[in-house]
Design an enzyme around this catalytic site. Structure first.
Site, PDB file in Angstrom:
ATOM      1  N   ASP A   1       0.860  -1.179   0.000  1.00 27.98           N
ATOM      2  CA  ASP A   1       0.000   0.000   0.000  1.00 27.98           C
ATOM      3  C   ASP A   1       0.898   1.231   0.000  1.00 27.98           C
ATOM      4  OD1 ASP A   1      -2.256   1.642   0.107  1.00 27.98           O
ATOM      5  OD2 ASP A   1      -2.357   1.597   2.291  1.00 27.98           O
ATOM      6  N   SER A   2       0.340   2.334  -0.458  1.00 21.10           N
ATOM      7  CA  SER A   2       1.089   3.584  -0.435  1.00 21.10           C
ATOM      8  C   SER A   2       1.296   4.075   0.990  1.00 21.10           C
ATOM      9  CB  SER A   2       0.363   4.654  -1.258  1.00 21.10           C
ATOM     10  OG  SER A   2      -0.940   4.878  -0.742  1.00 21.10           O
TER      11      SER A   2
ATOM     12  N   CYS B   1      -4.392  -1.343  -2.037  1.00 19.06           N
ATOM     13  CA  CYS B   1      -4.488   0.100  -2.225  1.00 19.06           C
ATOM     14  C   CYS B   1      -5.406   0.330  -3.418  1.00 19.06           C
ATOM     15  CB  CYS B   1      -3.094   0.669  -2.497  1.00 19.06           C
ATOM     16  SG  CYS B   1      -3.054   2.412  -2.963  1.00 19.06           S
TER      17      CYS B   1
ATOM     18  N   GLU C   1      -5.353   9.635   9.598  1.00 15.57           N
ATOM     19  CA  GLU C   1      -3.902   9.613   9.778  1.00 15.57           C
ATOM     20  C   GLU C   1      -3.443  10.590  10.862  1.00 15.57           C
ATOM     21  OE1 GLU C   1      -1.619   9.623   6.206  1.00 15.57           O
ATOM     22  OE2 GLU C   1      -2.300   7.587   5.733  1.00 15.57           O
TER      23      GLU C   1
ATOM     24  N   CYS D   1     -11.777   2.787  -0.058  1.00 16.35           N
ATOM     25  CA  CYS D   1     -10.453   3.207   0.396  1.00 16.35           C
ATOM     26  C   CYS D   1     -10.162   2.409   1.647  1.00 16.35           C
ATOM     27  CB  CYS D   1     -10.414   4.704   0.685  1.00 16.35           C
ATOM     28  SG  CYS D   1      -8.868   5.260   1.479  1.00 16.35           S
TER      29      CYS D   1
END
Length: 275
Positions: free
Chosen positions: A8-9, A71, A156, A190
């Site tokens: 994943d990024s 992702c 985040e 997402c």
């Protein structure tokens, strides 16, 4: 024999890995987060393809015969090119899978009204991957999309449980549901978004199903390995998980615990060395 690679990024793919490990605990896994170059969502197709391919190649170099792109942005903008053009050249016996197809394969069997809403990043929405893939399996299903650019920053920054998050959760849900009163299924397209699931359910009407990806991807991977014993036999099975990041491991470990649900100890891979 080698582990299953999960890419994943950033951190969101850990919600997918968590469900995969729950469903298939016997296998070994390597998780690689390209946190130093995240987010991918606002980057162009060529950049996303380049970055994703570099990380896939690194996971191949680490012994992974199978890589899951956990992702949505990478799955939308890089997976097909990697499968069709890159794999035959760099590793014809290896495989790369994504998260979009396992999700879209299930949508038509869940919706009763035939109208589905997609909640995603700007990059995934602009790629049109979900409407295109759903149309392949269920051409009569109507698909509505809504970008939710504030949701990933909330998560985040560990603000997703704060009272202030409700404003942005309700804002995007109101926008998607205002597109049609018949939407009865919402797809969290997402891998960050499951962390907002509790708040999302508070703001959707009864009768609307909210669909996360982790369990669907895990079940799809289990089915894939059942159908492809030649790949399954190449996977090592000692129940170990290893974690790598292209950014600071200390920051990654702190954030990863939120997404993965338990303590994580990672090592760093320099992004420059991926090139």
């Amino acid at each position: 024999m080698g582990p299953i690679g999960v890419f994943d990024s950033g951190y969101g793919g850990l919600t997918v890995l968590k469900e995969i490990v729950t469903e298939l605990p016997q296998y070994d896994y390597i998780y690689l987060g390209d946190n130093a170059r995240a987010p991918y969502g606002n980057r162009g197709f060529d950049t996303i393809h380049t970055y994703t391919l570099q990380c896939v190649q690194r996971l191949f170099d680490m012994g992974c015969p199978l890589v899951v792109l956990a992702c949505n942005t990478a799955s939308a903008k890089a997976l097909r090119t990697i499968q069709q053009k890159d794999l035959p050249r760099i590793a014809p016996d290896n495989r790369v899978l994504g998260v979009i197809r396992p999700t879209t394969e299930m949508v038509g069997s869940i919706t009763q009204s035939g109208e589905v809403g997609i909640l995603a990043t700007n990059g995934t929405v602009s790629s049109q991957s979900y409407p295109i893939e759903i149309a392949k399996f269920f051409p009569n299903v109507k698909v509505f999309q809504q970008a939710c650019p504030m949701w990933v920053p909330l998560i985040e920054n560990n603000e997703h449980e704060a009272d202030g998050a409700d404003y942005f959760v309700k804002e995007y849900l109101d926008k998607i549901l205002s597109q049609s009163t018949n939407i009865d299924t919402l797809v969290l397209a997402c891998t960050h978004y499951p962390l907002l699931l509790r708040k999302i359910r508070q703001h959707v009407p009864g009768g609307v199903t909210v669909l996360g990806q982790g369990k669907l991807v895990a079940r799809s991977l289990k089915d894939y390995l059942h159908r492809h014993p030649e790949m399954e036999q190449r996977l090592s099975k000692s129940g170990k998980q290893s974690f790598y990041t292209t950014d600071d491991p200390g920051i990654f470990d702190q954030m990863a615990e939120i997404f993965f649900g338990k303590t994580v100890t990672s090592a760093k891979i320099e992004a420059e060395k991926l090139k």
